[in-house]
Design an enzyme around this catalytic site. Structure first.
Site, PDB file in Angstrom:
ATOM      1  N   LYS A 285      -8.085   3.942   0.727  1.00  0.00           N
ATOM      2  CA  LYS A 285      -8.188   2.585   1.280  1.00  0.00           C
ATOM      3  C   LYS A 285      -9.638   2.095   1.218  1.00  0.00           C
ATOM      4  O   LYS A 285      -9.890   0.917   0.963  1.00  0.00           O
ATOM      5  CB  LYS A 285      -7.668   2.554   2.713  1.00  0.00           C
ATOM      6  CG  LYS A 285      -6.171   2.795   2.857  1.00  0.00           C
ATOM      7  CD  LYS A 285      -5.291   1.730   2.247  1.00  0.00           C
ATOM      8  CE  LYS A 285      -5.404   0.401   2.957  1.00  0.00           C
ATOM      9  NZ  LYS A 285      -4.464  -0.589   2.343  1.00  0.00           N
TER      10      LYS A 285
ATOM     11  N   TYR B  24      -5.738   9.263   2.251  1.00  0.00           N
ATOM     12  CA  TYR B  24      -5.348   7.878   2.568  1.00  0.00           C
ATOM     13  C   TYR B  24      -6.583   7.042   2.909  1.00  0.00           C
ATOM     14  O   TYR B  24      -6.798   5.968   2.331  1.00  0.00           O
ATOM     15  CB  TYR B  24      -4.350   7.878   3.738  1.00  0.00           C
ATOM     16  CG  TYR B  24      -4.039   6.507   4.284  1.00  0.00           C
ATOM     17  CD1 TYR B  24      -3.224   5.618   3.583  1.00  0.00           C
ATOM     18  CD2 TYR B  24      -4.563   6.088   5.509  1.00  0.00           C
ATOM     19  CE1 TYR B  24      -2.948   4.352   4.097  1.00  0.00           C
ATOM     20  CE2 TYR B  24      -4.288   4.823   6.025  1.00  0.00           C
ATOM     21  CZ  TYR B  24      -3.479   3.963   5.317  1.00  0.00           C
ATOM     22  OH  TYR B  24      -3.211   2.713   5.822  1.00  0.00           O
TER      23      TYR B  24
ATOM     24  N   TRP C  43      -2.842   1.518  13.816  1.00  0.00           N
ATOM     25  CA  TRP C  43      -1.699   1.857  14.682  1.00  0.00           C
ATOM     26  C   TRP C  43      -0.681   0.708  14.760  1.00  0.00           C
ATOM     27  O   TRP C  43      -0.294   0.263  15.847  1.00  0.00           O
ATOM     28  CB  TRP C  43      -2.182   2.204  16.090  1.00  0.00           C
ATOM     29  CG  TRP C  43      -3.005   3.448  16.214  1.00  0.00           C
ATOM     30  CD1 TRP C  43      -3.777   4.021  15.254  1.00  0.00           C
ATOM     31  CD2 TRP C  43      -3.170   4.259  17.403  1.00  0.00           C
ATOM     32  NE1 TRP C  43      -4.393   5.139  15.773  1.00  0.00           N
ATOM     33  CE2 TRP C  43      -4.046   5.305  17.080  1.00  0.00           C
ATOM     34  CE3 TRP C  43      -2.675   4.188  18.696  1.00  0.00           C
ATOM     35  CZ2 TRP C  43      -4.425   6.284  18.005  1.00  0.00           C
ATOM     36  CZ3 TRP C  43      -3.050   5.150  19.622  1.00  0.00           C
ATOM     37  CH2 TRP C  43      -3.909   6.197  19.275  1.00  0.00           C
TER      38      TRP C  43
ATOM     39  N   ALA D 193       0.855  -1.186   0.000  1.00  0.00           N
ATOM     40  CA  ALA D 193       0.000   0.000   0.000  1.00  0.00           C
ATOM     41  C   ALA D 193       0.891   1.236   0.000  1.00  0.00           C
ATOM     42  O   ALA D 193       2.089   1.148   0.288  1.00  0.00           O
ATOM     43  CB  ALA D 193      -0.900   0.016   1.239  1.00  0.00           C
ATOM     44  N   TYR D 194       0.291   2.364  -0.331  1.00  0.00           N
ATOM     45  CA  TYR D 194       0.967   3.647  -0.148  1.00  0.00           C
ATOM     46  C   TYR D 194       0.503   4.139   1.223  1.00  0.00           C
ATOM     47  O   TYR D 194      -0.635   4.587   1.381  1.00  0.00           O
ATOM     48  CB  TYR D 194       0.577   4.598  -1.270  1.00  0.00           C
ATOM     49  CG  TYR D 194       1.198   5.981  -1.174  1.00  0.00           C
ATOM     50  CD1 TYR D 194       2.463   6.171  -0.609  1.00  0.00           C
ATOM     51  CD2 TYR D 194       0.540   7.100  -1.671  1.00  0.00           C
ATOM     52  CE1 TYR D 194       3.029   7.437  -0.534  1.00  0.00           C
ATOM     53  CE2 TYR D 194       1.102   8.365  -1.612  1.00  0.00           C
ATOM     54  CZ  TYR D 194       2.342   8.520  -1.034  1.00  0.00           C
ATOM     55  OH  TYR D 194       2.898   9.775  -0.954  1.00  0.00           O
ATOM     56  N   THR D 195       1.382   3.983   2.252  1.00  0.00           N
ATOM     57  CA  THR D 195       0.957   4.130   3.643  1.00  0.00           C
ATOM     58  C   THR D 195       1.366   5.455   4.285  1.00  0.00           C
ATOM     59  O   THR D 195       1.135   5.642   5.479  1.00  0.00           O
ATOM     60  CB  THR D 195       1.515   2.976   4.504  1.00  0.00           C
ATOM     61  OG1 THR D 195       2.940   2.954   4.373  1.00  0.00           O
ATOM     62  CG2 THR D 195       0.940   1.643   4.078  1.00  0.00           C
TER      63      THR D 195
HETATM   64  N1  LIG Z   1       1.067   1.018   9.413  1.00  0.00           N
HETATM   65  C1  LIG Z   1      -0.079   1.252  10.011  1.00  0.00           C
HETATM   66  O1  LIG Z   1      -0.150   1.874  11.095  1.00  0.00           O
HETATM   67  C2  LIG Z   1      -1.372   0.760   9.377  1.00  0.00           C
HETATM   68  C3  LIG Z   1      -2.587   1.059  10.017  1.00  0.00           C
HETATM   69  C4  LIG Z   1      -3.785   0.608   9.439  1.00  0.00           C
HETATM   70  C5  LIG Z   1      -3.747  -0.132   8.272  1.00  0.00           C
HETATM   71  N2  LIG Z   1      -2.557  -0.387   7.674  1.00  0.00           N
HETATM   72  C6  LIG Z   1      -2.581  -1.149   6.421  1.00  0.00           C
HETATM   73  O2  LIG Z   1      -1.852  -2.361   6.623  1.00  0.00           O
HETATM   74  C7  LIG Z   1      -1.174  -2.734   5.413  1.00  0.00           C
HETATM   75  C8  LIG Z   1       0.291  -2.960   5.712  1.00  0.00           C
HETATM   76  O3  LIG Z   1       0.846  -1.730   6.190  1.00  0.00           O
HETATM   77  P1  LIG Z   1       2.399  -1.608   6.518  1.00  0.00           P
HETATM   78  O4  LIG Z   1       2.553  -0.545   7.541  1.00  0.00           O
HETATM   79  O5  LIG Z   1       2.976  -2.966   6.721  1.00  0.00           O
HETATM   80  O6  LIG Z   1       2.934  -1.009   5.131  1.00  0.00           O
HETATM   81  P2  LIG Z   1       4.437  -0.617   4.741  1.00  0.00           P
HETATM   82  O7  LIG Z   1       5.394  -1.000   5.819  1.00  0.00           O
HETATM   83  O8  LIG Z   1       4.404   0.796   4.260  1.00  0.00           O
HETATM   84  O9  LIG Z   1       4.711  -1.597   3.530  1.00  0.00           O
HETATM   85  C9  LIG Z   1       4.036  -1.464   2.324  1.00  0.00           C
HETATM   86  C10 LIG Z   1       4.820  -2.230   1.269  1.00  0.00           C
HETATM   87  O10 LIG Z   1       4.147  -2.068   0.023  1.00  0.00           O
HETATM   88  C11 LIG Z   1       5.115  -1.734  -0.962  1.00  0.00           C
HETATM   89  N3  LIG Z   1       4.492  -1.021  -2.062  1.00  0.00           N
HETATM   90  C12 LIG Z   1       4.192   0.295  -2.172  1.00  0.00           C
HETATM   91  N4  LIG Z   1       3.643   0.557  -3.367  1.00  0.00           N
HETATM   92  C13 LIG Z   1       3.560  -0.637  -4.025  1.00  0.00           C
HETATM   93  C14 LIG Z   1       3.111  -1.030  -5.311  1.00  0.00           C
HETATM   94  N5  LIG Z   1       2.614  -0.141  -6.210  1.00  0.00           N
HETATM   95  N6  LIG Z   1       3.183  -2.330  -5.652  1.00  0.00           N
HETATM   96  C15 LIG Z   1       3.716  -3.245  -4.801  1.00  0.00           C
HETATM   97  N7  LIG Z   1       4.194  -2.933  -3.579  1.00  0.00           N
HETATM   98  C16 LIG Z   1       4.100  -1.634  -3.190  1.00  0.00           C
HETATM   99  C17 LIG Z   1       6.125  -0.894  -0.209  1.00  0.00           C
HETATM  100  O11 LIG Z   1       7.328  -0.788  -0.939  1.00  0.00           O
HETATM  101  P3  LIG Z   1       8.214   0.566  -0.763  1.00  0.00           P
HETATM  102  O12 LIG Z   1       8.591   0.626   0.694  1.00  0.00           O
HETATM  103  O13 LIG Z   1       9.350   0.333  -1.692  1.00  0.00           O
HETATM  104  O14 LIG Z   1       7.304   1.699  -1.158  1.00  0.00           O
HETATM  105  C18 LIG Z   1       6.251  -1.701   1.080  1.00  0.00           C
HETATM  106  O15 LIG Z   1       7.167  -2.761   0.952  1.00  0.00           O
HETATM  107  C19 LIG Z   1      -1.479  -1.615   4.412  1.00  0.00           C
HETATM  108  O16 LIG Z   1      -2.578  -1.997   3.621  1.00  0.00           O
HETATM  109  C20 LIG Z   1      -1.881  -0.439   5.278  1.00  0.00           C
HETATM  110  O17 LIG Z   1      -2.732   0.441   4.592  1.00  0.00           O
HETATM  111  C21 LIG Z   1      -1.376   0.025   8.201  1.00  0.00           C
END
Ligand SMILES: NC(=O)c1ccc[n+]([C@@H]2O[C@H](COP(=O)([O-])OP(=O)(O)OC[C@H]3O[C@@H](n4cnc5c(N)ncnc54)[C@H](OP(=O)(O)O)[C@@H]3O)[C@@H](O)[C@H]2O)c1
Length: 290
Positions: free
Chosen positions: A132, A128, A153, A63-65
């Site tokens: 989503k 964002y 979180w 995702a683009y987070t």
């Molecule tokens: N982190 C939070 O607090 C949180 C909270 C609620 C929900 N979520 C959801 O949980 C999920 C996992 O979050 P996370 O924090 O683990 O995310 P993350 O650490 O930001 O990792 C996202 C991964 O997706 C890759 N990515 C980005 N654009 C892409 C594309 N076009 N095609 C393929 N890969 C791509 C990124 O690569 P690069 O690093 O190279 O860009 C990264 O490896 C997401 O869906 C997020 O929306 C997260």
């Protein structure tokens, strides 16, 4: 656990993706791809990867987070978070593959004042959150076998996360100012990965809210982290207005775990326990309070 499933983790280098790679091994054969070989905005790359790994399930951790970055990169946010999710879901649908999409508490506006249920009305405040939510819609419209996991979180090893930020900031001589009027539920990435595994084992469907148990404000979270690490540092509670950010966040985005617990028959552990384990494992503080 059955040892027969093949699971493909998309975004396997991300915070959650890494833990899915580690924690889901007992379910069977786990493989992972990230943006370098499978950009989810490129359907032809998705098809090639899925056809070569032939999984039973795909988990989309990509995702683009960058929540604030999404405000100024609206097109990219929608292309990845909505378009990418739809591309993956359609590829899975046409091959009969189960699909797990990750979503967020930021699909809500935070006005409810009590834990959100899966069918509560969504009203995202940020690009964002809206993108989503667009991802959720695209997955539903694809029509295949899917689980949409809304979490919040997230913290864990190998990603940008709040405990590390607080511990680093505590080394500065400046006082720590942390927002006291946003409430949510910290979620430990390994616990989330395990819980996704449980949902797959149960062959669950639809939207499921999934966080660690309990809730806190960012201020309370910061105070807990410092105490658990044995660090004495003043934390000053401030309002959201005092620390303006490009993206608006919900004030209260605690998610009800009732549906998850009903499906799986297990409770998530409290966020405090998970934070202590994180600090013990990854910070080597040796100062954990019990
Ligand atoms: N982190 C939070 O607090 C949180 C909270 C609620 C929900 N979520 C959801 O949980 C999920 C996992 O979050 P996370 O924090 O683990 O995310 P993350 O650490 O930001 O990792 C996202 C991964 O997706 C890759 N990515 C980005 N654009 C892409 C594309 N076009 N095609 C393929 N890969 C791509 C990124 O690569 P690069 O690093 O190279 O860009 C990264 O490896 C997401 O869906 C997020 O929306 C997260």
């Amino acid at each position: 656990m059955s040892n027969t499933l093949s699971i493909l983790i998309v975004g396997h280098r991300g915070l959650l993706g890494q833990e899915c790679m580690n924690r889901l091994r007992p379910l069977g054969r786990i493989s992972g791809v990230d943006i370098d070989t499978c950009d989810i905005t490129r359907p032809e790359q998705i098809e090639a990867v899925i056809d070569s790994s032939r999984p039973d399930w795909v988990i989309n951790g990509a995702a683009y987070t960058d929540v604030d970055g999404c405000e100024s990169n609206r097109e990219l946010a929608w292309a990845v978070n909505a378009g990418g999710a739809g591309n993956l879901a359609r590829s899975c649908r046409s091959r009969g593959i189960g699909f797990v999409q990750l979503s967020t508490d930021f699909v809500f506006d935070g006005r409810k004042g009590e834990p959100y249920l899966e069918d509560d009305v969504t009203a995202p405040l940020s690009v964002y959150g809206a993108s989503k939510l667009g991802g959720e819609r695209a997955v539903r419209e694809a029509g295949g076998r899917h689980i949409i996991v809304r979490t919040a979180w997230l913290f864990g090893k190998g990603g940008k996360n709040f405990p590390d930020t607080i511990l680093k900031a505590a080394q500065s001589t400046d006082p720590l100012r942390v927002v006291e009027d946003q409430w949510g539920s910290p979620t430990y990435a390994p616990d989330l990965a395990d819980a996704i595994g449980e949902l797959i084992r149960k062959d669950a469907r639809g939207i499921v809210h999934l966080t660690n148990r309990g809730s806190c404000s960012w201020f309370e979270y910061a105070v807990f982290i410092l105490r658990a690490a044995g660090i004495k540092k003043e934390v000053i509670p401030v309002s959201t207005e005092e620390l303006p950010r490009p993206a608006r966040r919900p004030r209260f985005s605690v998610l009800s775990l009732a549906r998850y617990e009903g499906i799986v028959g297990k409770k998530m552990r409290p966020w405090q326990e998970a934070v202590k384990e994180y600090l013990l494992n990854w910070q080597n503080s040796g100062n954990i309070i019990t």
